[in-house]
Design a protein around this motif. Structure first.
Motif, PDB file in Angstrom:
ATOM      1  N   SER A  79       8.300   1.899   4.691  1.00 41.89           N
ATOM      2  CA  SER A  79       9.492   2.496   4.090  1.00 41.89           C
ATOM      3  C   SER A  79       9.097   3.822   3.456  1.00 41.89           C
ATOM      4  CB  SER A  79      10.115   1.553   3.054  1.00 41.89           C
ATOM      5  OG  SER A  79       9.183   1.254   2.029  1.00 41.89           O
ATOM      6  N   THR A  80      10.093   4.655   3.232  1.00 44.39           N
ATOM      7  CA  THR A  80       9.869   5.956   2.613  1.00 44.39           C
ATOM      8  C   THR A  80      10.148   5.847   1.130  1.00 44.39           C
ATOM      9  OG1 THR A  80      10.510   7.065   4.646  1.00 44.39           O
ATOM     10  CG2 THR A  80      10.560   8.375   2.621  1.00 44.39           C
ATOM     11  N   SER A 128       4.867  13.610   1.733  1.00 45.45           N
ATOM     12  CA  SER A 128       5.689  12.430   1.503  1.00 45.45           C
ATOM     13  C   SER A 128       4.824  11.274   1.001  1.00 45.45           C
ATOM     14  CB  SER A 128       6.411  12.002   2.793  1.00 45.45           C
ATOM     15  OG  SER A 128       5.492  11.585   3.772  1.00 45.45           O
ATOM     16  N   VAL A 129       5.505  10.249   0.524  1.00 45.30           N
ATOM     17  CA  VAL A 129       4.849   9.013   0.114  1.00 45.30           C
ATOM     18  C   VAL A 129       5.518   7.893   0.895  1.00 45.30           C
ATOM     19  CG1 VAL A 129       4.271   7.464  -1.792  1.00 45.30           C
ATOM     20  CG2 VAL A 129       4.452   9.933  -2.210  1.00 45.30           C
ATOM     21  N   ARG A 130       4.692   7.114   1.592  1.00 47.38           N
ATOM     22  CA  ARG A 130       5.203   5.986   2.373  1.00 47.38           C
ATOM     23  C   ARG A 130       4.624   4.692   1.811  1.00 47.38           C
ATOM     24  NH1 ARG A 130       8.350   8.301   6.716  1.00 47.38           N
ATOM     25  NH2 ARG A 130       8.158  10.506   6.206  1.00 47.38           N
ATOM     26  N   VAL A 188       0.843  -1.192   0.000  1.00 50.47           N
ATOM     27  CA  VAL A 188       0.000   0.000   0.000  1.00 50.47           C
ATOM     28  C   VAL A 188       0.878   1.242   0.000  1.00 50.47           C
ATOM     29  CG1 VAL A 188      -1.731   1.290   1.311  1.00 50.47           C
ATOM     30  CG2 VAL A 188      -1.865  -1.207   1.173  1.00 50.47           C
ATOM     31  N   TYR A 189       0.542   2.188  -0.878  1.00 49.65           N
ATOM     32  CA  TYR A 189       1.236   3.464  -0.968  1.00 49.65           C
ATOM     33  C   TYR A 189       0.343   4.538  -0.360  1.00 49.65           C
ATOM     34  CZ  TYR A 189       4.535   1.068  -3.924  1.00 49.65           C
ATOM     35  OH  TYR A 189       5.486   0.192  -4.381  1.00 49.65           O
ATOM     36  N   VAL A 190       0.909   5.293   0.587  1.00 51.26           N
ATOM     37  CA  VAL A 190       0.161   6.331   1.286  1.00 51.26           C
ATOM     38  C   VAL A 190       0.762   7.688   0.925  1.00 51.26           C
ATOM     39  CG1 VAL A 190      -0.551   7.201   3.540  1.00 51.26           C
ATOM     40  CG2 VAL A 190      -0.328   4.732   3.179  1.00 51.26           C
ATOM     41  N   PRO A 236       6.807   4.644  -8.270  1.00 49.94           N
ATOM     42  CA  PRO A 236       7.231   4.176  -6.947  1.00 49.94           C
ATOM     43  C   PRO A 236       8.670   3.669  -6.926  1.00 49.94           C
ATOM     44  CG  PRO A 236       5.657   2.647  -7.914  1.00 49.94           C
ATOM     45  CD  PRO A 236       5.751   3.818  -8.840  1.00 49.94           C
ATOM     46  N   GLY A 237       9.245   3.402  -8.092  1.00 51.32           N
ATOM     47  CA  GLY A 237      10.622   2.931  -8.144  1.00 51.32           C
ATOM     48  C   GLY A 237      11.643   4.015  -7.846  1.00 51.32           C
TER      49      GLY A 237
END
Length: 171
Positions: A105-106, A93-95, A85-87, A146-147
């Motif tokens: 993870s960040t 920020s994106v966690r 899951v990406y928040v 996301p990479g």
């Protein structure tokens, strides 16, 4: 939490995900929580396999909270292949929450080009990118990689693009 240990109600649209491998309906953070009016970075899971009428909520702190304070809106999406899951947190920020380990993870820190809070989000597993559309800021038409943690502005074209571009906020 309520006195019986269940998570308190709160505004959680854009934060719900179903994690099939864990049989859990999960809430990644909440704002305007009923018990205080504050925002929380708790991650709560509900076991969908329990019998109707049985408390299916996991105990408090079963899952680590989002590792940053929440002060405003969130948006989430799930990779349909890995169920990670990406928040996207309040334009800051994106966690990433990894399903197999439940660890955080960040992915990106700092401000993206525009505020994509409350965006409609879709994970494109073919191209391994995330589409963020509209949200609180009507100018949000971006993809997120996301990479490498980069945002790329997108121009919507084709059938229906004018209706999306004219909308003030996606629902």
């Amino acid at each position: 939490r309520y006195s019986d240990g269940r998570p308190a109600s709160g505004h959680s649209y854009f934060t719900q995900q179903f994690i099939e491998a864990r049989n859990r309906a999960m809430r990644f953070g909440a704002t305007a929580v009923s018990t205080s009016g504050n925002s929380f970075n708790d991650v709560d899971g509900f076991d969908v396999t329990v019998a109707h009428g049985t408390n299916g909520w996991d105990a408090a702190a079963t899952f680590s909270p989002i590792p940053v304070g929440i002060t405003a809106g969130l948006s989430t999406t799930k990779d349909p292949v890995t169920e990670d899951v990406y928040v996207f947190i309040s334009n800051a920020s994106v966690r990433k929450w990894t399903r197999t380990t439940a660890a955080w993870s960040t992915v990106s820190v700092g401000f993206p080009p525009v505020d994509c809070t409350e965006s409609s989000i879709a994970f494109d597993s073919t191209r391994n990118r995330i589409l963020l559309l509209k949200g609180a800021n009507s100018d949000c038409h971006h993809t997120f990689n996301p990479g490498d943690g980069t945002f790329t502005s997108q121009t919507l074209t084709g059938a229906g693009a004018s209706a999306i571009n004219a909308a003030s906020k996606a629902i």
